[in-house]
Design a protein around this motif. Structure first.
Motif, PDB file in Angstrom:
ATOM      1  N   GLY A  31       0.807  -1.215   0.000  1.00  4.42           N
ATOM      2  CA  GLY A  31       0.000   0.000   0.000  1.00  4.42           C
ATOM      3  C   GLY A  31       0.836   1.260   0.000  1.00  4.42           C
ATOM      4  N   GLY A  32       1.923   1.234  -0.777  1.00  3.16           N
ATOM      5  CA  GLY A  32       2.815   2.381  -0.754  1.00  3.16           C
ATOM      6  C   GLY A  32       3.808   2.253   0.380  1.00  3.16           C
ATOM      7  N   CYS A  33       4.175   3.343   0.980  1.00  4.03           N
ATOM      8  CA  CYS A  33       5.175   3.365   2.044  1.00  4.03           C
ATOM      9  C   CYS A  33       4.875   2.327   3.115  1.00  4.03           C
ATOM     10  N   PHE A  34       5.779   1.353   3.265  1.00  2.20           N
ATOM     11  CA  PHE A  34       5.489   0.281   4.227  1.00  2.20           C
ATOM     12  C   PHE A  34       5.575   0.753   5.664  1.00  2.20           C
ATOM     13  N   TRP A  35       6.264   1.862   5.922  1.00  2.00           N
ATOM     14  CA  TRP A  35       6.249   2.405   7.290  1.00  2.00           C
ATOM     15  C   TRP A  35       4.813   2.696   7.721  1.00  2.00           C
ATOM     16  N   CYS A  36       4.063   3.306   6.823  1.00  2.00           N
ATOM     17  CA  CYS A  36       2.703   3.745   7.153  1.00  2.00           C
ATOM     18  C   CYS A  36       1.733   2.568   7.251  1.00  2.00           C
ATOM     19  N   VAL A  37       1.823   1.646   6.298  1.00  3.93           N
ATOM     20  CA  VAL A  37       0.914   0.498   6.316  1.00  3.93           C
ATOM     21  C   VAL A  37       1.183  -0.362   7.549  1.00  3.93           C
ATOM     22  N   GLN A 115       6.719   0.257  -7.646  1.00  2.00           N
ATOM     23  CA  GLN A 115       7.135  -0.249  -6.338  1.00  2.00           C
ATOM     24  C   GLN A 115       6.298   0.304  -5.197  1.00  2.00           C
ATOM     25  N   TYR A 116       5.522   1.379  -5.473  1.00  7.93           N
ATOM     26  CA  TYR A 116       4.686   1.980  -4.439  1.00  7.93           C
ATOM     27  C   TYR A 116       3.187   1.818  -4.732  1.00  7.93           C
ATOM     28  N   THR A 117       2.851   1.030  -5.734  1.00  5.72           N
ATOM     29  CA  THR A 117       1.437   0.784  -6.004  1.00  5.72           C
ATOM     30  C   THR A 117       0.878  -0.224  -5.009  1.00  5.72           C
ATOM     31  N   SER A 118      -0.455  -0.317  -4.943  1.00  4.91           N
ATOM     32  CA  SER A 118      -1.100  -1.172  -3.938  1.00  4.91           C
ATOM     33  C   SER A 118      -1.451  -2.540  -4.512  1.00  4.91           C
ATOM     34  N   ALA A 119      -1.457  -3.530  -3.640  1.00  4.18           N
ATOM     35  CA  ALA A 119      -1.774  -4.905  -4.055  1.00  4.18           C
ATOM     36  C   ALA A 119      -2.185  -5.731  -2.861  1.00  4.18           C
ATOM     37  N   VAL A 120      -3.025  -6.720  -3.132  1.00  2.00           N
ATOM     38  CA  VAL A 120      -3.334  -7.780  -2.178  1.00  2.00           C
ATOM     39  C   VAL A 120      -2.725  -9.051  -2.742  1.00  2.00           C
ATOM     40  N   TYR A 121      -1.887  -9.727  -1.964  1.00  2.00           N
ATOM     41  CA  TYR A 121      -1.260 -10.965  -2.395  1.00  2.00           C
ATOM     42  C   TYR A 121      -1.983 -12.147  -1.733  1.00  2.00           C
ATOM     43  N   TYR A 122      -2.723 -12.911  -2.515  1.00  2.00           N
ATOM     44  CA  TYR A 122      -3.491 -14.017  -1.949  1.00  2.00           C
ATOM     45  C   TYR A 122      -2.666 -15.301  -1.962  1.00  2.00           C
ATOM     46  N   GLN A 123      -2.894 -16.145  -0.935  1.00  2.00           N
ATOM     47  CA  GLN A 123      -2.139 -17.389  -0.786  1.00  2.00           C
ATOM     48  C   GLN A 123      -2.938 -18.622  -1.168  1.00  2.00           C
ATOM     49  N   ASN A 124      -4.242 -18.476  -1.334  1.00  2.00           N
ATOM     50  CA  ASN A 124      -5.087 -19.613  -1.699  1.00  2.00           C
ATOM     51  C   ASN A 124      -6.368 -19.080  -2.344  1.00  2.00           C
ATOM     52  N   PHE A 144     -15.252   6.483  -3.629  1.00  2.00           N
ATOM     53  CA  PHE A 144     -14.210   7.196  -4.349  1.00  2.00           C
ATOM     54  C   PHE A 144     -14.738   7.679  -5.699  1.00  2.00           C
ATOM     55  N   ASP A 145     -14.161   8.781  -6.169  1.00  2.00           N
ATOM     56  CA  ASP A 145     -14.546   9.326  -7.467  1.00  2.00           C
ATOM     57  C   ASP A 145     -13.927   8.535  -8.621  1.00  2.00           C
ATOM     58  N   ALA A 146     -12.840   7.814  -8.338  1.00  2.00           N
ATOM     59  CA  ALA A 146     -12.142   7.029  -9.353  1.00  2.00           C
ATOM     60  C   ALA A 146     -12.297   5.540  -9.044  1.00  2.00           C
ATOM     61  N   PRO A 147     -12.103   4.677 -10.043  1.00  2.00           N
ATOM     62  CA  PRO A 147     -12.236   3.232  -9.806  1.00  2.00           C
ATOM     63  C   PRO A 147     -11.138   2.691  -8.897  1.00  2.00           C
ATOM     64  N   VAL A 148     -11.452   1.617  -8.194  1.00  2.00           N
ATOM     65  CA  VAL A 148     -10.477   0.930  -7.349  1.00  2.00           C
ATOM     66  C   VAL A 148      -9.591   0.076  -8.247  1.00  2.00           C
ATOM     67  N   VAL A 149      -8.280   0.334  -8.226  1.00  2.00           N
ATOM     68  CA  VAL A 149      -7.359  -0.329  -9.155  1.00  2.00           C
ATOM     69  C   VAL A 149      -6.336  -1.219  -8.442  1.00  2.00           C
ATOM     70  N   THR A 150      -6.450  -1.395  -7.155  1.00  2.00           N
ATOM     71  CA  THR A 150      -5.500  -2.229  -6.412  1.00  2.00           C
ATOM     72  C   THR A 150      -5.403  -3.613  -7.037  1.00  2.00           C
ATOM     73  N   ALA A 151      -4.188  -4.064  -7.296  1.00  2.00           N
ATOM     74  CA  ALA A 151      -3.974  -5.377  -7.911  1.00  2.00           C
ATOM     75  C   ALA A 151      -4.248  -6.494  -6.914  1.00  2.00           C
ATOM     76  N   ILE A 152      -4.789  -7.596  -7.398  1.00  2.00           N
ATOM     77  CA  ILE A 152      -4.960  -8.804  -6.591  1.00  2.00           C
ATOM     78  C   ILE A 152      -4.162  -9.894  -7.285  1.00  2.00           C
ATOM     79  N   GLU A 153      -3.060 -10.279  -6.654  1.00  2.00           N
ATOM     80  CA  GLU A 153      -2.091 -11.151  -7.300  1.00  2.00           C
ATOM     81  C   GLU A 153      -1.730 -12.331  -6.396  1.00  2.00           C
ATOM     82  N   PRO A 154      -1.305 -13.454  -6.991  1.00  2.00           N
ATOM     83  CA  PRO A 154      -0.876 -14.586  -6.166  1.00  2.00           C
ATOM     84  C   PRO A 154       0.401 -14.259  -5.402  1.00  2.00           C
ATOM     85  N   PHE A 155       0.470 -14.738  -4.196  1.00  2.00           N
ATOM     86  CA  PHE A 155       1.659 -14.535  -3.364  1.00  2.00           C
ATOM     87  C   PHE A 155       2.786 -15.413  -3.900  1.00  2.00           C
ATOM     88  N   THR A 156       3.949 -14.806  -4.154  1.00  2.00           N
ATOM     89  CA  THR A 156       5.094 -15.558  -4.661  1.00  2.00           C
ATOM     90  C   THR A 156       6.304 -15.490  -3.751  1.00  2.00           C
TER      91      THR A 156
END
Length: 351
Positions: A31-37, A115-124, A144-156
């Motif tokens: 979710g961007g800066c990992f300090w904040c997340v 490297q600062y874009t958002s993503a959910v990494y799923y394991q199953n 939100f006024d804009a579409p939700v674009v967070t990537a949903i990707e397999p955990f590697t």
């Protein structure tokens, strides 16, 4: 050679998963800066630990400089270790959405690049479906006024970041607070998740009558009066004024950590008194002009619970006295920290 090393790392990581405690699970987000997340998710009830690191690329064990260059394919990410009996994966997703801008395809706030874009990494498959459903609900909500674009990707794979990045919000508090303020993250979150509109972000308190009714049903009359109506309980006639057990005190409404017995002292006032908060970011101070005097009110950030007041007549090292109502607190004994989801505070009570 790098491919073989990467596969070996994944095998080791998988072996660790097999031997995880039945009360411990992991989730991975970017979710961007990992300090904040890390700082936001680590304060959630049921979360045991959050580790900053890198995910999504093929470069094994990358450095911060390599990831920041944008050449590795990794994102700054976090590994969340949580107790699924206290907080579900779906609830973690809700917390995650409330800590990021999920509509930014080019980065996060002041940090730009993949490297600062958002993503959910799923394991199953269950996590993938939960993430897709949660994202769809958020997108359809019109928040939100804009579409939700967070990537949903397999955990590697996940590679922990350098030690100085871990718990950065605690070890470099001034720099972290300055960075976070000027990044615009908090302004964005507060504008899209106002405290009286969404209970999951700022706590269950709400102007909505049904929310108050829910609180009234699960809090005692004095707890409701203190936290929701800014009341004050009787001195010397409350749960924790004379409590000397080791442990921490959390918000009775939201569960966010507030104070520690290591900072508690006998003020002679008949209310629990502390020299400082356990988590300063969980405390909000406001001017209070009620009762024909000027005082500084203390509230919890997520729960928006009235806690008490802070005065400049305490002992060293701070010279402060946080005078807090027991009714606004729940005490977690040191021996129960792990089972209650607050294991990260156990080191406070190690001899």
């Amino acid at each position: 050679m790098k491919t073989l090393l990467f596969a070996f790392v994944l095998i080791i990581a998988g072996a660790g998963q097999l031997h995880a405690s039945k009360n411990s699970a992991t989730a991975y987000f970017a979710g961007g800066c990992f300090w904040c997340v890390e700082a936001d998710l680590e304060k959630r009830p049921g979360v045991k630990e959050v580790v900053s690191g890198y995910s999504g690329g093929e470069e094994p064990d990358p450095s911060y400089e390599e990831v920041a260059s944008g050449q590795t394919g990794h994102r700054e990410s976090v590994k969340v270790i949580y107790d699924p009996e206290i907080v579900s994966y779906t609830t973690l997703l809700d917390h995650f959405w409330r800590s990021i801008d999920p509509t930014d395809p080019g980065g996060s706030f002041g940090d730009r690049g993949h490297q600062y874009t958002s993503a959910v990494y799923y394991q199953n498959e269950d996590e993938r479906q939960a993430a897709e459903d949660s994202k769809a609900r958020l997108d359809a909500s019109g928040r939100f006024d804009a579409p939700v674009v967070t990537a949903i990707e397999p955990f590697t794979g996940f590679f922990p970041a350098e030690e100085y990045h871990q718990d950065y919000y605690q070890t470099h508090a001034v720099r972290y607070t300055t960075y976070r303020f000027f990044s615009g993250r908090d302004r964005f979150l507060e504008s899209h998740w106002p405290k009286n509109q969404d209970s999951a972000n700022k706590g269950p308190r709400s102007a909505d009558n049904s929310s108050r009714e829910d609180l009234q049903s699960r809090l005692s009359p004095i707890q409701f009066e203190v936290t929701q109506n800014d009341g004050t309980e009787p001195a010397f006639d409350n749960a924790y004024w004379n409590n000397k057990q080791p442990g921490i005190y959390v918000d009775v409404v939201s569960g966010e950590p507030l104070f520690s017995s290591t900072d508690k002292f006998d003020s002679g006032t008949g209310w629990p008194s502390f020299t400082k908060p356990l988590e300063p970011e969980n405390i909000i101070e406001r001017e209070d002009r009620k009762l024909f005097m000027v005082r500084t009110e203390v509230r919890s950030r997520q729960g928006d619970s009235h806690l008490g007041h802070v005065f400049a007549d305490g002992p060293e090292p701070t010279g402060l006295r946080y005078c807090i109502n027991s009714a606004a607190l729940r005490f977690i004994p040191a021996d129960d920290l792990a089972s209650e989801g607050y294991a990260r505070y156990e080191d406070l009570f190690q001899e």
